[in-house]
Write an enzyme that holds these catalytic residues in place. Sequence first.
Site, PDB file in Angstrom:
ATOM      1  N   SER A 132       0.825  -1.210   0.000  1.00  0.00           N
ATOM      2  CA  SER A 132       0.000   0.000   0.000  1.00  0.00           C
ATOM      3  C   SER A 132       0.854   1.254   0.000  1.00  0.00           C
ATOM      4  O   SER A 132       0.416   2.309  -0.465  1.00  0.00           O
ATOM      5  CB  SER A 132      -0.946   0.008   1.208  1.00  0.00           C
ATOM      6  N   HIS A 185       1.853   5.381   5.049  1.00  0.00           N
ATOM      7  CA  HIS A 185       1.177   5.815   3.835  1.00  0.00           C
ATOM      8  C   HIS A 185       1.560   7.249   3.469  1.00  0.00           C
ATOM      9  O   HIS A 185       1.734   7.571   2.287  1.00  0.00           O
ATOM     10  CB  HIS A 185      -0.340   5.708   4.010  1.00  0.00           C
TER      11      HIS A 185
END
Length: 262
Positions: A132, A185
């Site tokens: 991710s 992230h």
Amino acid sequence: MPSFPQFNPLRLRSYILRLPLCTRVLLAVMVALYVATIPLAWLRDWAALEPDKVGLASLYRLNTFPLMHIGFFHMIFNVIALAPLLERFESEFGTLVTLVLFTGPFGLLPGGIYILLEKFVLRSNTAVMGASIWVFLLLSSEALKTQKSNPNFSIGPYKIPTWTTPLILIVLTSILVPDVSLIGHLCGAGIGYLWASGWIKFLVPHEKILRFIESKLNLLGRLPHYVSVDQKTYGRYGVLPTTAVPLGTMPRSPEQGQRLGP
């Protein structure tokens, strides 16, 4: 009755067979590593990016953590999200560039920043893993490029800058999905913004070097689904492809032309 699109396995198979070389290799490695963790559960601890375990002998974690996943759904969702983004990137920049960046700086830079923030700012030791971080890296890169042609989008009476889209998704993901790394992230998105703005383009080897390697090893002839430096969809720095047209067939203007750009 509304009609819903039906799942077509033949279309999915055709899409998978069209994936460029580096994209399919990286996705295959992710799936293979997950399968390997079924009998060898210790592989997750070996590959995860855990700040206190990163030293000179374990710097490999900066490259392995995006390839390893906690479980099946974690892996499959990341593979589905990453595949179209990585395919687009490789089609634009070529297989060699994709291989160099995603086995090097695109793991080292966000992973290194994450370690610094965890150890010296947050005083924590949270281990992370999963592709991710690459998904948000590529999303932020695409968002910054889209910003030039579509500066904002509307939600009701509000106009939202296009470049903030990945940041909004990161916040929503952190709220809705348990045990995701907001800091990880954000580190990935930050590197994506730097890449799209051109600040870290120096990380890519010079095109002359890439062409020399390709011609010397005959990579285009030997490797199926290989994307050459000279056969990219958009050109290495966004240069549009041109078509040779005889000058006699082109319409002429009575006025002298003017060059656009510098």
